[in-house]
Design a protein around this motif. Structure first.
Motif, short mmCIF file in Angstrom:
data_model
loop_
_atom_site.label_atom_id
_atom_site.label_comp_id
_atom_site.label_asym_id
_atom_site.label_seq_id
_atom_site.Cartn_x
_atom_site.Cartn_y
_atom_site.Cartn_z
N SER A 1 0.77 -1.09 0.08
CA SER A 1 0.02 0.05 -0.27
C SER A 1 1.02 1.27 -0.11
N TYR A 2 0.54 2.26 -0.57
CA TYR A 2 1.14 3.55 -0.73
C TYR A 2 0.48 4.56 -0.13
N ARG A 3 1.06 5.57 0.37
CA ARG A 3 0.26 6.82 1.11
C ARG A 3 -0.07 7.69 0.04
N TRP A 4 -1.16 7.43 -0.67
CA TRP A 4 -1.55 8.34 -1.76
C TRP A 4 -1.81 9.95 -1.38
N THR A 5 -2.40 9.95 -0.23
CA THR A 5 -3.02 11.31 0.27
C THR A 5 -1.78 12.26 0.50
N THR A 6 -0.47 11.86 0.60
CA THR A 6 0.67 12.62 0.72
C THR A 6 1.39 12.86 -0.32
N LYS A 7 0.91 12.45 -1.54
CA LYS A 7 1.75 12.86 -2.73
C LYS A 7 0.97 13.83 -3.51
N ASN A 8 1.76 14.86 -4.04
CA ASN A 8 1.36 16.02 -4.80
C ASN A 8 1.45 15.60 -6.36
N LEU A 9 1.23 16.47 -7.19
CA LEU A 9 1.22 15.99 -8.61
C LEU A 9 2.66 15.82 -9.11
N ASP A 10 3.59 16.53 -8.33
CA ASP A 10 4.90 15.92 -8.71
C ASP A 10 5.53 14.75 -8.33
N ASP A 11 5.18 14.54 -7.27
CA ASP A 11 5.23 12.96 -6.59
C ASP A 11 4.56 11.86 -7.62
N PHE B 1 -3.36 4.78 -7.27
CA PHE B 1 -2.89 5.88 -8.00
C PHE B 1 -4.09 6.79 -8.92
N ILE B 2 -4.83 5.93 -9.64
CA ILE B 2 -6.01 6.48 -10.42
C ILE B 2 -7.15 7.16 -9.32
N LYS B 3 -7.16 6.48 -8.19
CA LYS B 3 -8.19 7.31 -7.22
C LYS B 3 -7.72 8.50 -6.63
N ALA B 4 -6.24 8.64 -6.25
CA ALA B 4 -5.61 9.63 -6.20
C ALA B 4 -5.85 11.02 -7.29
N LEU B 5 -5.62 10.63 -8.31
CA LEU B 5 -5.72 11.72 -9.22
C LEU B 5 -7.08 12.19 -9.12
N ARG B 6 -8.24 11.35 -9.33
CA ARG B 6 -9.55 12.04 -9.29
C ARG B 6 -9.87 12.68 -8.09
N ARG B 7 -9.65 12.16 -6.66
CA ARG B 7 -9.97 12.61 -5.39
C ARG B 7 -9.07 13.83 -5.01
N ASP B 8 -7.82 13.86 -5.14
CA ASP B 8 -7.05 14.84 -4.62
C ASP B 8 -6.66 15.75 -5.71
N HIS B 9 -6.76 15.61 -6.92
CA HIS B 9 -6.28 16.66 -7.89
C HIS B 9 -7.23 17.02 -9.09
N GLY B 10 -8.48 16.08 -9.14
CA GLY B 10 -9.59 16.59 -10.05
C GLY B 10 -9.14 16.21 -11.27
N LEU B 11 -8.16 14.88 -11.71
CA LEU B 11 -7.83 14.67 -13.02
C LEU B 11 -8.22 13.36 -13.34
N THR B 12 -8.68 13.27 -14.64
CA THR B 12 -8.73 11.80 -15.16
C THR B 12 -7.44 11.44 -15.59
N PRO B 13 -7.34 10.01 -15.62
CA PRO B 13 -5.88 9.47 -15.99
C PRO B 13 -5.52 10.01 -17.28
N THR B 14 -6.46 10.21 -18.26
CA THR B 14 -6.09 10.90 -19.73
C THR B 14 -5.47 12.41 -19.45
N GLU B 15 -6.15 13.22 -18.60
CA GLU B 15 -5.63 14.40 -18.43
C GLU B 15 -4.19 14.36 -17.96
N PHE B 16 -4.15 13.35 -16.85
CA PHE B 16 -2.91 13.28 -16.28
C PHE B 16 -1.74 12.98 -17.46
N TYR B 17 -2.01 12.03 -17.94
CA TYR B 17 -1.12 11.50 -19.15
C TYR B 17 -0.75 12.62 -20.25
#
Length: 409
Positions: free
Chosen positions: A2-12, A50-66
């Motif tokens: 398990s990873y601590r996704w809530t501590t990761k910003n977009l750079d992380d 990872f996918i959940k963190a993008l959506r929950r914490d940063h409001g991004l879809t995987p495609t938007e992140f890629y």
């Protein structure tokens, strides 16, 4: 694991993609330059968080992140930058090419840097209505105005980047590019030389915890199999990266060297993040030899110290090694800053220990320096001992310390 996704910003998350997701893609035989991982693939490989963190914490879809980090595309390097100026595009592309090919920096380090440079130059072109930030750098009289133009870029970045660490990554990466322009004769000055002072930014305190000696001993004692003990030795006793340990092959081992007093690992091009080199084996030789002997009984052994019949690469994946290490840490009841340790903390331990050894060595030579009238022991170490002698002293000290850590109870 398990990873601590809530501590990761977009750079992380960007760095995580390059260091964890992309190697896993490649291990599955996928071309990470042209293919993006599907949702199903991410879930199957343990990256659903990872996918959940993008959506929950940063409001991004995987495609938007890629799209944001420009992965899974095959556009030409000069088209990548999205600016209309041939010279600037060429200078940016040649810089990236130099980092990758001349200096041998890994893609996992260079591509995040490239992404930050792209953001900088696009914002520069937008706020200053020109993509040509090179011409003013050739005219000393333009220095005040160009500093203001660069300041306008960081006014925007200061607003859109979330953390001090993110801001400093952008600043340091772009500042290094300007230094490259000076070295290559395309600039007379660096407009970002003291940019953090203009914003009153305090340099962030980088959080780099390391394991202690007692914790390393506890991990080794909690390892239940020779394979697990070998993991602890490789990470903490040799200081190599998890990916390097997973891919370690007998062809890299020099166990009876004629050119050295200690056995070592030889890394060639492409086998290590920071390029070719050697790593001395100052601990765990018995573990290593026992590992080789155990594997040699298998007639189909492929030479990897962590062979895998299911992985495309033929050896253990870093994800699996992380899970095994996590199991060891749980049994050892070892935590760092309240969280389960990761394998990279073993590498930090090794470097922290090495720093202690170097400082202790300098203190040992202080009396000699005083007798010689030298200002510090560093003078004695640098001027009166050969590199081979200095290396011998460092190794002896490291050997003495490491030998006390990997002892079976």
């Amino acid at each position: 694991m398990s990873y601590r996704w809530t501590t990761k910003n977009l750079d992380d998350l960007e760095q995580f993609y390059y260091t964890e997701v992309e190697p896993a893609l490649q291990a599955d035989g996928l071309d990470s330059a042209t293919e993006r991982p599907t949702y199903t693939w991410m879930v199957e490989h343990g990256f659903s968080g990872f996918i959940k963190a993008l959506r929950r914490d940063h409001g991004l879809t995987p495609t938007e992140f890629y799209d944001r980090i420009d992965v899974g595309t095959t556009e030409a390097e000069d088209e990548y930058w999205g600016i209309e100026h041939d010279l600037v595009r060429n200078l940016l592309s040649s810089y990236i090419d130099e980092l990758l090919n001349r200096r041998g920096h890994p893609e996992t380090t260079v591509y995040p840097l490239r992404s930050r440079l792209k953001k900088y130059v696009q914002v520069y072109a937008e706020v200053n209505e020109t993509a040509d930030f090179v011409a003013p750098l050739r005219d000393e009289a333009e220095r005040p105005a160009e500093i203001d133009r660069a300041l306008a870029v960081f006014d925007i970045l200061n607003e859109v980047l979330g953390t001090p660490a993110s801001k400093f990554k952008y600043l340091e990466d772009t500042r290094r590019f300007y230094k490259h322009l000076i070295r290559s004769g395309h600039a007379l000055y660096n407009p970002l030389a003291e940019m953090e002072k203009r914003f009153g930014w305090d340099r962030p305190e980088w959080d780099n915890p390391a394991l202690t000696r007692d914790q390393i001993q506890a991990l080794y004692a909690a390892a239940e199999t020779p394979e697990e003990r070998f993991i602890v030795v490789g990470l903490a006793g040799w200081g190599i990266r998890p990916s390097e340990l997973c891919a370690l092959h007998t062809r890299q081992l020099v166990l009876a060297p004629v050119d050295d007093d200690h056995p070592y690992i030889r890394f060639t091009d492409g086998e290590r993040k920071n390029g070719p080199g050697t790593v001395s084996l100052l601990a765990g030789l018995d573990n290593l030899k026992a590992r080789i002997d155990a594997l040699a009984d298998d007639s189909e052994w492929n030479g990897y110290l962590f062979p895998s019949s299911t992985a495309t690469a033929g050896h253990l994946t870093t994800g699996t090694l992380r899970r095994w290490f996590a199991d060891i840490a749980v049994r050892a009841d070892v935590t760092v800053a309240g969280s389960a340790p990761t394998p990279k903390l073993c590498r930090r331990f090794w470097y922290s220990l090495y720093g202690e050894v170097v400082r202790d060595l300098a203190e040992q030579f202080e009396p000699i320096a005083a007798d010689q009238g030298s200002t510090s022991a560093d003078v004695v170490l640098s001027n009166y001992l050969s590199e081979a002698e200095r290396r011998s002293h460092r190794r002896a000290a490291m050997d003495s310390t490491l030998s006390t850590l990997f002892v079976e109870g």
